[in-house]
Design a protein around this motif. Sequence first.
Motif: not given
Lengths: 289, 361
Positions: B199-227
């Motif tokens: 859902e996040a990859l298909v729709m978003s302009d940018r995604i923040a990946v969250m884990n244990q109360g913190r943001f791990e990474q914020v970026g475009s779907p491609r960025e998150l997927y490839h880097n």
Amino acid sequence: MMTKSAQRLTLFLLLAPAILWLGLLIVLPHVEILVLSFSERVAPRVYAFGFGNYLEFFTEPLYWRTFARTAGMSILVTALTLVLAFPIALYIARVAQGRLKAMLLLLCLLPFWVSELVRTLGWMMILRETGVLSYVLQATGLTAERVEFLYNDGAVILGLVYGGLLFMIVPLANALESLEPAVVEAGFDLGGSRWTVLRRIVIPHAMPGIVAGSIIVFMLTVGNFATPVLLGGKNGLWFTEQIYAQFITRFNWPQGAAFGMLLLLLSSAIVWLGLRLTGQSLGTTLKQA
Amino acid sequence: MAHSTDLDLVNVIKRFGSHAAVNDVSFSVAPGEFFSILGPSGCGKTTLMRMIAGFEHPTSGDIRIRGQSMIGVPANKRPVNMVFQSLALFPMMSVGENVAYGLTCRGVSRAEAEERANRMLERVGLKDFGERRVTALSGGQRQRVAIARCLVLEPTLVLLDEPLGALDLKLREHMKIELKQLQSTFNTTFAYITHDQSEALVMSDRIAVMNQGRFEQVGSPRELYHNPATPFVASFVGETNKWQGEASAASNGSVSVRLPSGTVLQGQGKEANKTSLAFVRPEAIALAQDASALGALANRFEGRVSAVLFDGANSSLLIDTVGFEQPVRAVLPQAGPLAGIEVGAPVHLGWTADAMKVFAA
């Protein structure tokens, strides 16, 4: 074929206690009373069929006025009970959690472990001229004389509201509990004030509970005997007292029977009218209760 | 007044007792952006969203909408509307009343509110549904009512709390596209939370990946997927192969990882000389029938197909490979000589050093 008749027998046996209960204890006495109410006393110990007992109710102002007063005050009691019970039920259903919730419901239930008579006598001890309230007022110097709080409409209403609260709180709390928290949050999120959310979301959702509780409290109040007699004294003038007087004091059982039927019919008519006015159906209400 | 960002969170912390549900989160969302917060359940994303909506209050930090601090502003006074996970439509009202509710709360007259509600229903494809009971709608229609009810108020920001969770797969796929289209036609800023990476990859302009109360990474779907920036992002977003080993001799960003079996892999990473995790996407693994076709790849192995997981375009192969404890996952070729590959068939596999990301474990 065998299994079908066996199924029928099982169903009959399962329903038998309920049918016996309804038939012997509710339907049969009412039929008896209905028949009795149509027998007019034409001479000592001579009775004939007629509507005289019913006509008596409409022609003698004391009777229909007493009924009108009973019905009016019962509606007032029902309304007061609803207003008092709503915040309590809201708190029990939406705020209280776990043990506190069970505890609060138990607290509401607790007075009902004592008989109605004893509870009413308890109020008499508080309200009478030599009672607790009068004593406290005197001791704190707020009044110089003893004050009688008993034997007026206020005392009757107080006692009846007290007796009806539980029967209002339980169906209300039930109805309010099924309201999804997110629906209330959505009500606020879209800009609703507390009042808007209460009026447009909480109350409509609780409507079946409100109707169920109101019917129960109204019926219990209209048919109450001990509370108006004890707390109202001679000023109580409750319709049930008239029925009692006909049966017990005057030995005019047919007249008492006619009054009994009239109480049933007229209070049912008021309930029906109430349902029509609020646009509720008995079906959804019964599901809720 | 135009502001360059619609939503800013500044060092927001939310504690429940000693547990920090949201731990020092900062981010900004630009106007018209579709921003997703992606994380496993219990990562704090719902708490974060409830703080933006005004149902929870941050322990510290600031939440600003178009530059205005929202601290102390109650939920019903914020220019933010929420689509709830359960949708939370008002069952005691008709579809039209549901949509008009927010307008009447603002003091818009009944007639005008009804008029605007009907226009909004038309725009979301529910013309003439105004009189219906909400209980008489299908899942997708209820979804659209929930969104219309927010959009009719023209909010600065729409929050969506996993609204597709309750739908069946087919409808969910359809609603993903529909939501994205709605967002671009209305050009409203959406903040979307989900645990579903697709859902996040298909729709978003940018995604923040969250884990244990913190943001791990914020970026475009491609960025998150490839880097992916962290091992959590690498394993949470998308399918991946994961191996643990000892990294050594980093030069120019390239690392070699020695697996417990002695196999040495070539990859990309910053950390060296410690226990590391290596990640390779299944689609980055090249397959061939003979070893010569893979000659240019830094990592080359041979194996035997142990399972074919057929799932249409998402089909994959599990390959028992010499030197690996777990079978290697690769994408099933859809065409060519390997398209019909069966269990037990021998196969050569390989990947470039660039395709393998190495992180300290």
